[in-house]
Design a protein around this motif. Structure first.
Motif, PDB file in Angstrom:
ATOM      1  N   TYR A   4      29.477  37.753  21.913  1.00 10.81           N
ATOM      2  CA  TYR A   4      30.918  37.986  22.040  1.00 10.81           C
ATOM      3  C   TYR A   4      31.145  39.265  22.824  1.00 10.81           C
ATOM      4  O   TYR A   4      30.540  40.297  22.547  1.00 10.81           O
ATOM      5  CB  TYR A   4      31.581  38.103  20.669  1.00 10.81           C
ATOM      6  N   ARG A   5      31.988  39.192  23.838  1.00 14.48           N
ATOM      7  CA  ARG A   5      32.365  40.364  24.614  1.00 14.48           C
ATOM      8  C   ARG A   5      33.864  40.337  24.836  1.00 14.48           C
ATOM      9  O   ARG A   5      34.431  39.301  25.163  1.00 14.48           O
ATOM     10  CB  ARG A   5      31.683  40.393  25.983  1.00 14.48           C
ATOM     11  N   ARG A   6      34.487  41.492  24.664  1.00 16.69           N
ATOM     12  CA  ARG A   6      35.906  41.601  24.965  1.00 16.69           C
ATOM     13  C   ARG A   6      36.046  41.576  26.475  1.00 16.69           C
ATOM     14  O   ARG A   6      35.394  42.335  27.181  1.00 16.69           O
ATOM     15  CB  ARG A   6      36.471  42.893  24.405  1.00 16.69           C
ATOM     16  N   LYS A   7      36.890  40.698  26.967  1.00 19.85           N
ATOM     17  CA  LYS A   7      37.088  40.585  28.401  1.00 19.85           C
ATOM     18  C   LYS A   7      38.340  41.377  28.788  1.00 19.85           C
ATOM     19  O   LYS A   7      39.416  41.131  28.252  1.00 19.85           O
ATOM     20  CB  LYS A   7      37.246  39.123  28.817  1.00 19.85           C
ATOM     21  N   PRO A   8      38.192  42.315  29.742  1.00 21.39           N
ATOM     22  CA  PRO A   8      39.381  43.056  30.174  1.00 21.39           C
ATOM     23  C   PRO A   8      40.309  42.128  30.947  1.00 21.39           C
ATOM     24  O   PRO A   8      39.865  41.146  31.545  1.00 21.39           O
ATOM     25  CB  PRO A   8      38.806  44.147  31.089  1.00 21.39           C
ATOM     26  N   PRO A   9      41.600  42.433  30.949  1.00 21.54           N
ATOM     27  CA  PRO A   9      42.529  41.587  31.695  1.00 21.54           C
ATOM     28  C   PRO A   9      42.150  41.577  33.170  1.00 21.54           C
ATOM     29  O   PRO A   9      41.798  42.601  33.741  1.00 21.54           O
ATOM     30  CB  PRO A   9      43.889  42.237  31.478  1.00 21.54           C
ATOM     31  N   GLN A  10      42.205  40.411  33.780  1.00 25.05           N
ATOM     32  CA  GLN A  10      41.849  40.255  35.184  1.00 25.05           C
ATOM     33  C   GLN A  10      43.073  40.515  36.054  1.00 25.05           C
ATOM     34  O   GLN A  10      44.161  40.022  35.767  1.00 25.05           O
ATOM     35  CB  GLN A  10      41.324  38.841  35.436  1.00 25.05           C
ATOM     36  N   PRO A  11      42.889  41.318  37.143  1.00 26.16           N
ATOM     37  CA  PRO A  11      44.028  41.536  38.046  1.00 26.16           C
ATOM     38  C   PRO A  11      44.355  40.233  38.768  1.00 26.16           C
ATOM     39  O   PRO A  11      43.491  39.368  38.928  1.00 26.16           O
ATOM     40  CB  PRO A  11      43.499  42.594  39.032  1.00 26.16           C
TER      41      PRO A  11
END
Length: 150
Positions: free
Chosen positions: A114-121
Motif C-alpha cells: 500500500y502506498r499513498r498516491k499524491p494527487p496527479q497534476p
C-alpha cells in the motif's frame, strides 16, 4: 421464500439464500452459491443449487448445527461483499498485531504494497503541429480547428 430468516442460523425450508460449499475458503466470493433449503430437521439439512452449472452436484447435505449455520447467509450486494472482505482483513491485522498496535498495522500495510498516491497534476497538452502554430495536423490538442462560421 421465507423472508423472516435473520441469517444467524440454518434457514427454514423453502428459503432461498447463499450457501458456502467450500468451508476452507469462507471469504472467497466464488464459493458462495444460490441455494434453496429443501429439507431441514433437527440433525440434518439438504440444499439444492439454484445457480446450477452443468455437471456439478445439485444437492448438498450437512449436519444441522450452529457451526454449519455459518455456511448460510442472506443475499448481499457486491458492495457489501467488498466491505466485508476489507473488514475481515482489517480485523485479522488488528488481532494479529495487537501487541504492535497501529504502527504494526501501518508497517504491514506498507509491506503489503500500500502506498499513498499524491494527487496527479492535470495532463499537459502537447502541440502536434509541425511548426507549433496550429497548421497542417489537426486535431491538435493545443490548437483545435476553429468552427466554421456562416
Amino acid at each position: 421464500m421465507n423472508n423472516s430468516w435473520h441469517g444467524k442460523s440454518i434457514p427454514p425450508e423453502g428459503t432461498i439464500c447463499e450457501y458456502n460449499s467450500n468451508w476452507a475458503h469462507a471469504a472467497n466470493f466464488e464459493s458462495w452459491h444460490k441455494v434453496r433449503v429443501v429439507f431441514l430437521s433437527d440433525c440434518t439439512y439438504v440444499v439444492r443449487r439454484e445457480d446450477q452449472v452443468a455437471g456439478e452436484i445439485t444437492e448438498l447435505c450437512g449436519m444441522a448445527s450452529i457451526f454449519e449455520a455459518k455456511r448460510f447467509r442472506p443475499f448481499i450486494t457486491p458492495e457489501e461483499i467488498a466491505a466485508g472482505e476489507i473488514e475481515t482483513i482489517f480485523n485479522w491485522m488488528v488481532n494479529r498485531d495487537s501487541e504492535r498496535g497501529l504502527l504494526g498495522i501501518a508497517e504491514d500495510l506498507h509491506a503489503d504494497g500500500y502506498r499513498r498516491k499524491p494527487p496527479q497534476p492535470p495532463e499537459e497538452k502537447v502541440c502536434s503541429c509541425p511548426i507549433g502554430d496550429g497548421s497542417l495536423r489537426w486535431p491538435c490538442p493545443v490548437h483545435p480547428p476553429a468552427e466554421k462560421q456562416q
